[in-house]
Design an enzyme around this catalytic site. Structure first.
Site, PDB file in Angstrom:
ATOM      1  CB  ALA A 128      -0.725  -0.020   0.745  1.00  0.00           C
ATOM      2  CB  ALA A 131       3.130  -0.235   5.481  1.00  0.00           C
ATOM      3  CD  GLN A 132       6.911  -3.958  -0.457  1.00  0.00           C
ATOM      4  OE1 GLN A 132       6.602  -2.926  -1.169  1.00  0.00           O
ATOM      5  NE2 GLN A 132       8.094  -4.664   0.058  1.00  0.00           N
ATOM      6  CB  VAL A 133       2.087  -7.001   3.823  1.00  0.00           C
ATOM      7  CG1 VAL A 133       1.882  -7.886   4.860  1.00  0.00           C
ATOM      8  CG2 VAL A 133       1.356  -6.004   4.447  1.00  0.00           C
ATOM      9  CE  LYS A 147      -0.098  -1.351   7.918  1.00  0.00           C
ATOM     10  NZ  LYS A 147      -1.319  -0.824   8.720  1.00  0.00           N
ATOM     11  CG  ASP A 282     -11.970   1.239   5.682  1.00  0.00           C
ATOM     12  OD1 ASP A 282     -13.316   1.511   5.758  1.00  0.00           O
ATOM     13  OD2 ASP A 282     -11.111   1.367   5.188  1.00  0.00           O
TER      14      ASP A 282
END
Length: 500
Positions: A128, A131-133, A147, A282
Site C-alpha cells: 500500500a 506500508a508493505q507486507v 508490516k 473501516d
C-alpha cells in the site's frame, strides 16, 4: 494566509508536485475556486469531476487518500455522487523490491530479518502507499507477517499536512461557501489520523484493546501482536489465512456458511458500537477474513473509533425511534446532535418525519438508511457530531458487506438479539461504579462547603432586622435543602454501592 505562504516557501517542491497533478487531472479550475491558481479554466465535463478528483487524490499518495476517505464520511456536507466515488479510494502502490527497504527493516529489528526469524520471504505479500507486507516464521514455528513502513514517507506526509493546514486556514478566513465544510477542523482531524497511522504501535495497541474487548467471543479473531519485534515503523503480527467476505459463492466453496457470517458480523458490529464503545473504523472486505468454523477475523486496525456512553445511549434511542416509528422521539435525538447548528425545531421535525416515513417500522438496512439520512441532514442544514460520523460509516460499510454475502440481510434481528446485552451493560456494576464515584466526588465537595455556608447563613440571620425576616426564612430554607441534598445523595451512593 501568512502561515500558508510560510508553508509553501518551506515545501515549494511538494506544492509544485500537487499543482502539477491537479492540472494533469483537470482540476485547475477547482483550485482556482478556493484561491489557488486561475479560476478562469471552467470544467468542461462536470459529470466526471468526482472520478477525476479521486484519481488525483490517489496519485498524490496517502495524505490525500486519507483526506478523501474522511470526506467520504461527510454525507451531511457533500452529495452522494461524491461520497460514492470517494468511497472507492484505495492506497494500492507498486511493490518495492526488498533491497529497497532492507535498511529500514534491519534498523527496526536490530538485525537482518534472515537471522531474526526462522524464515523470511523477501517477496512482498501485499503493498500500500504507506506500508508493505512480508511473511516470516518465528523460531517456534508460528507464521507471522511484517508490516513495514515505507522509507521516507513521513517527511512527505508532514509536508502535505503543513500545506493543507495553511490552505485550510486561508480558505476558512476568505471563502464563505467553503467555510461550512469546516476545512480547518478537517485538516486537524486528518493530521491526527495520519500521525497515528504512521506510528504502527498505535495500530498494535488498537489490536490488543479490541482483542481484550472481544475475548469472550471465540468466533472473532484479532491477530496477536509480537511486541518484541514491533516498533513505530514495523509491526509483526500473527498471519491469518481466510476468505474475504466479498462473495457468497467463494464462502460456500470454502465450507463457510454466508448466513452464519452475516449473523456473526451483525452481532459483532453492534457489540463493538453499542456495548464496548470501541469499533473497527473501516470494516470493508479487505479488512475482514472469514475462517473455517464460520469465524471472522478483523485486520488492519489503524482506524479504530471510540464512542462515549452518552453517544451510545443516543444511538440506541435513534434506532428505537425508527423501529417504533416515532418521529417525535427521533426529532429529540436529532435536536441534540444538531445543537450547535441553530436549526429551527420545525426543520428538525420535518427531517425526522421523513426518515421515519422512509425507514421506520421495517427492515433496518444501514447501507440504504445512512446515505439517505445524511442527505436529509445536508438539505435541512443539520449536522452530525464528528464522533458519530465514523460510527455510522462503519455500520454502513459492515451492512453492505453482509448484504452482499447474504441478500435480504436485516440488521433488525441483530438489534433484537442485542437488546438484552445492551440493557445488561447499562445496569452493570462497572458502569454504575463510575457514576457513583462521580457522585461521591461532587457530594463531598458540596459537603465540605456546607458547614461554612450554613454558618454564614446563621450569622446573617442573627444580624437581620425584623423587617427582613422573610429573607432570613429563605436562608433557613436553603440550609435545609443543602442538608436534605447531602442526605439524599448519601442514600443514592449507598444504594449504588449495594447494587455493585
Amino acid at each position: 494566509m501568512i502561515k500558508l505562504l510560510a508553508a509553501t516557501t518551506r515545501d515549494r517542491a511538494r506544492l509544485s508536485e500537487i499543482l502539477g497533478v491537479a492540472t494533469r487531472f483537470g482540476l485547475g479550475w477547482l483550485l482556482g475556486r478556493i484561491g489557488i491558481g486561475s479560476p478562469g479554466d471552467a470544467d468542461q465535463d462536470a459529470a466526471t469531476l468526482p472520478r477525476r478528483t479521486r484519481e488525483a487524490l490517489e496519485a498524490l499518495g496517502p495524505t490525500f487518500v486519507k483526506m478523501g476517505q474522511i470526506l467520504a464520511t461527510r454525507g451531511d456536507l457533500i452529495g452522494p455522487e461524491w461520497t460514492s466515488e470517494l468511497d472507492q479510494l484505495h492506497s494500492d502502490a507498486p511493490r518495492l523490491p526488498f533491497e529497497a527497504i532492507r535498511d529500514a527493516v534491519e534498523a527496526a529489528l536490530g538485525e537482518p530479518p534472515e537471522t531474526a526469524f526462522a524464515s523470511f520471504d523477501p517477496e512482498p505479500l501485499a503493498a500500500a502507499s504507506m506500508a508493505q507486507v512480508h511473511r516470516a516464521t518465528l523460531r517456534d514455528g508460528r507464521e507471522v507477517v511484517l508490516k513495514i513502513r515505507r522509507p521516507g514517507i513521513r517527511p512527505q506526509m508532514e509536508a502535505d499536512l503543513r500545506l493543507l493546514a495553511g490552505l485550510a486556514e486561508a480558505i476558512e478566513a476568505s471563502n464563505a461557501e467553503a467555510r461550512r465544510f469546516q476545512p480547518l477542523a478537517m485538516a486537524r482531524q486528518l493530521a491526527r489520523a495520519l500521525l497515528e497511522e504512521l506510528d504502527f504501535t498505535h495500530e498494535g495497541r488498537n489490536a490488543d484493546r479490541l482483542r481484550e474487548d472481544l475475548a469472550r467471543n471465540p468466533d472473532v479473531v484479532v491477530p496477536v501482536i509480537h511486541w518484541q519485534w514491533s516498533s513505530e515503523t514495523l509491526l509483526v503480527m500473527d498471519h491469518v489465512a481466510g476468505v474475504k467476505p466479498d462473495s457468497a459463492e467463494r464462502l460456500v466453496e470454502a465450507g463457510i456458511d454466508p448466513q452464519a457470517i452475516a449473523d456473526l458480523g451483525a452481532d459483532l458490529v453492534l457489540e463493538m458500537v453499542m456495548i464496548n464503545g470501541r469499533f473497527h473504523g473501516d470494516p470493508h472486505p479487505g479488512n475482514l477474513l472469514c475462517l473455517p468454523g464460520n469465524r471472522l477475523a478483523l485486520l488492519d486496525l489503524g482506524s479504530v473509533g471510540q464512542v462515549s456512553a452518552r453517544r451510545r445511549d443516543e444511538f440506541v434511542g435513534f434506532l428505537q425511534s425508527l423501529q417504533s416509528g416515532d418521529p417525535a422521539a427521533l426529532a429529540d435525538t436529532l435536536a441534540v446532535w444538531s445543537a450547535d447548528a441553530n436549526v429551527p425545531r420545525s426543520r428538525i421535525e420535518r427531517a425526522a418525519g421523513e426518515v421515519v416515513a422512509r425507514h421506520g417500522q421495517g427492515p433496518l438496512v444501514m447501507s440504504k438508511l445512512v446515505p439517505d439520512f445524511l442527505r436529509l441532514l445536508r438539505e435541512d442544514g443539520l449536522v452530525m457530531p464528528p464522533d458519530l460520523l465514523l460510527m455510522f460509516k462503519a455500520l454502513m460499510t459492515m451492512d453492505g458487506v453482509l448484504t452482499r454475502i447474504a441478500p435480504g440481510f436485516d440488521l433488525s434481528a441483530a438489534m433484537r438479539r442485542a437488546q438484552g446485552r445492551i440493557l445488561a451493560d447499562r445496569l452493570s456494576p462497572e458502569r454504575w461504579a463510575a457514576t457513583a464515584q462521580a457522585m461521591v466526588w461532587e457530594l463531598s465537595r458540596i459537603g465540605n462547603g456546607a458547614p461554612r455556608l450554613i454558618q454564614a447563613a446563621v450569622r446573617r440571620l442573627e444580624a437581620e432586622p425584623p423587617a427582613q425576616a422573610s429573607s432570613g426564612a429563605a436562608i433557613l430554607t436553603a440550609g435545609r435543602w443543602i442538608a436534605w441534598s447531602i442526605l439524599g445523595g448519601g442514600g443514592l451512593i449507598a444504594a449504588a454501592l449495594i447494587v455493585s
